[in-house]
Design an enzyme around this catalytic site. Sequence first.
Site, PDB file in Angstrom:
ATOM      1  N   LYS A 195       0.943  -1.381   0.010  1.00  0.00           N
ATOM      2  CA  LYS A 195      -0.013   0.058   0.163  1.00  0.00           C
ATOM      3  C   LYS A 195       0.932   1.321  -0.087  1.00  0.00           C
ATOM      4  O   LYS A 195       1.455   1.562   1.055  1.00  0.00           O
ATOM      5  CB  LYS A 195      -0.871  -0.161   1.112  1.00  0.00           C
ATOM      6  CG  LYS A 195      -2.046   0.975   1.078  1.00  0.00           C
ATOM      7  CD  LYS A 195      -1.657   2.368   1.127  1.00  0.00           C
ATOM      8  CE  LYS A 195      -2.917   3.306   1.385  1.00  0.00           C
ATOM      9  NZ  LYS A 195      -2.202   4.904   1.468  1.00  0.00           N
ATOM     10  N   SER A 249       4.475   7.572  10.834  1.00  0.00           N
ATOM     11  CA  SER A 249       4.084   8.420  12.176  1.00  0.00           C
ATOM     12  C   SER A 249       3.811   7.616  13.120  1.00  0.00           C
ATOM     13  O   SER A 249       3.367   6.335  13.071  1.00  0.00           O
ATOM     14  CB  SER A 249       2.848   9.487  12.113  1.00  0.00           C
ATOM     15  OG  SER A 249       1.820   8.632  11.984  1.00  0.00           O
ATOM     16  N   THR A 250       4.462   7.654  14.350  1.00  0.00           N
ATOM     17  CA  THR A 250       4.167   7.082  15.801  1.00  0.00           C
ATOM     18  C   THR A 250       2.528   6.961  16.005  1.00  0.00           C
ATOM     19  O   THR A 250       2.304   5.752  16.338  1.00  0.00           O
ATOM     20  CB  THR A 250       5.063   7.779  16.745  1.00  0.00           C
ATOM     21  OG1 THR A 250       6.228   7.955  16.549  1.00  0.00           O
ATOM     22  CG2 THR A 250       4.605   7.123  18.185  1.00  0.00           C
ATOM     23  N   GLY A 253       1.314   4.269  13.774  1.00  0.00           N
ATOM     24  CA  GLY A 253       1.980   2.892  14.163  1.00  0.00           C
ATOM     25  C   GLY A 253       1.352   2.559  15.288  1.00  0.00           C
ATOM     26  O   GLY A 253       1.033   1.190  15.690  1.00  0.00           O
ATOM     27  N   GLU A 270       8.576   1.150  11.896  1.00  0.00           N
ATOM     28  CA  GLU A 270       9.793   2.179  11.731  1.00  0.00           C
ATOM     29  C   GLU A 270       9.033   3.594  11.840  1.00  0.00           C
ATOM     30  O   GLU A 270       8.383   3.970  10.902  1.00  0.00           O
ATOM     31  CB  GLU A 270      10.500   1.943  10.757  1.00  0.00           C
ATOM     32  CG  GLU A 270      11.952   2.771  10.672  1.00  0.00           C
ATOM     33  CD  GLU A 270      11.779   3.957  10.393  1.00  0.00           C
ATOM     34  OE1 GLU A 270      11.788   5.059  11.257  1.00  0.00           O
ATOM     35  OE2 GLU A 270      11.722   4.413   9.138  1.00  0.00           O
ATOM     36  N   CYS A 304      12.891  10.593   9.201  1.00  0.00           N
ATOM     37  CA  CYS A 304      12.724  10.343  10.397  1.00  0.00           C
ATOM     38  C   CYS A 304      13.929  10.339  11.201  1.00  0.00           C
ATOM     39  O   CYS A 304      13.772  10.524  12.648  1.00  0.00           O
ATOM     40  CB  CYS A 304      12.047   8.785  10.312  1.00  0.00           C
ATOM     41  SG  CYS A 304      13.024   7.550   9.469  1.00  0.00           S
ATOM     42  N   GLU A 401       8.191  15.877  17.051  1.00  0.00           N
ATOM     43  CA  GLU A 401       8.930  15.702  15.538  1.00  0.00           C
ATOM     44  C   GLU A 401       7.979  16.560  14.656  1.00  0.00           C
ATOM     45  O   GLU A 401       6.908  16.596  14.630  1.00  0.00           O
ATOM     46  CB  GLU A 401       8.559  14.267  15.128  1.00  0.00           C
ATOM     47  CG  GLU A 401       9.194  14.039  13.935  1.00  0.00           C
ATOM     48  CD  GLU A 401       9.002  12.626  13.197  1.00  0.00           C
ATOM     49  OE1 GLU A 401       9.826  12.048  12.706  1.00  0.00           O
ATOM     50  OE2 GLU A 401       7.819  11.987  13.491  1.00  0.00           O
TER      51      GLU A 401
END
Length: 498
Positions: A195, A249-250, A253, A270, A304, A401
């Site tokens: 994707k 992105s965190t 995730g 990651e 990142c 971030e």
Amino acid sequence: MADAEAPRDILFDRARARIAGLNRHFIAGHWQAQQGGAPIPVLNPADERQIGEIAAGTAHEVDAAVSAARAAFDHPGWRAMPAARREQLLLHLADLIERQADEIAAMETLDNGMPFAHARGAVAGAVSAIRYNAGWVRRLGGETVPVSVPGDWHGYTTRDPLGVAALIVPWNAPFAITCSKVSAALAAGCTVVLKPAELAPMTGLRLAELVAEAGFPDGSVNVVTGLGSVAGAALVAHPDVDKISFTGSTATGQGILRASIADLRRVSLELGGKSAVLVMEDADLRKAVPGVAMGIFGNSGQVCAAGSRLFVADAIYEPFMTALLDFARGLRVGPGIAEGVVMGPLISAQQRDRVLGYIEAGKREGATLALGGDCPDGPGYFVNPTIFVDARPEMSIVREEIFGPVLSVMRFGDADLDALARAANDSVYGLSAYVWTRDLAAAHGLAKRLRAGSVKVNGAGMEFALPFGGFRQSGLGRENGRYGVEAFTETKAVMIAY
């Protein structure tokens, strides 16, 4: 005409024509058009013009792609394929990409905005990654284990492919990350549903064309385009997916991890970073200044592992900052197709506005804007190189971030390694860290103390054979190297009495 011989304008015309034709899903070895609904426009972030459109995948297309991947995984044509043949297919794919490298790089520049020279390097890295992963196909063995239980036994382990791998890639380095993930999964023996990011999907679709040309069995690699909230969510939730590999992105995730809990699917994440850069008083400024600058301004800070928190020793602060500001002022910002451009645009208007919002927050919170903080005139989602000094640890520009060309600078007087490491480790993230010093004791001492998945000393490069991933909220698991391939396998123990 070979890519190497093509004039720049002809090369980009070819890339535009290629992009215009990539508007379908790739499922079970066939291209499938949009099934209802409106397609998603794809814009060139350098001029805000539409360069193409992609099909808006739904749960229906995701289910078809996962079913195709499952059928391919279970088929003897893939499951029983000799390892040497799978290695050969991957090497052939790398050769095909290499032959089309400049056109693919031009596509990446139009789609993502990165400077063409940067894109060429990324495609070369993708080719190298595929060849590296291909080398593991015939080396993913287990081990023979001495057995201590009574009787005559033979004990050994194997590494078995997990099955269907869902690969969700970001927009900041789409082709390189896609090739790394896809080739690692295939090397391990998995089949794939990819994707791509909807903001930069085109080179992922181009890879599907080359996968078919290379001769991979139908269904071994499938590509479904669409919104992350629709196609991505359906892929993560699909019960027949065995492994999810996500870069992004965190926050996303964390959502993927929550979705995987019910059936304990294997997940690699990651995620974000807020990497510390430590410049010691003995650093070689001729190397440290450009290294620090490009560590945050390369790819317009959309990395990142970008070194966005800078700690500089008091003893060299003034000369270092003078040189750093001079270097940053000399960086050419503009469309990635132009010669000499070092910084392209951010990926979207939303991302540009997000970065500008952080810049305003930095001003409000009391940091001193030493450079930039604005946008060039004209179209495109550009933000000039931005440097804040007098930053403090509690500021949002230091803690969160930003994913843009914004550097926060702090200074330190005490070179005590424990204290310095504590300051660098004061973050919810732990992806990368950077140290500039000529003192081997300081280099090794900080490498030991820094809570980051990778530590680079006197440089920013990373060898693909080394694992990449983060501590804390920077992710789970590792990519690249042997670890990246093994992440798509499960270890099996076998005991045989004889």
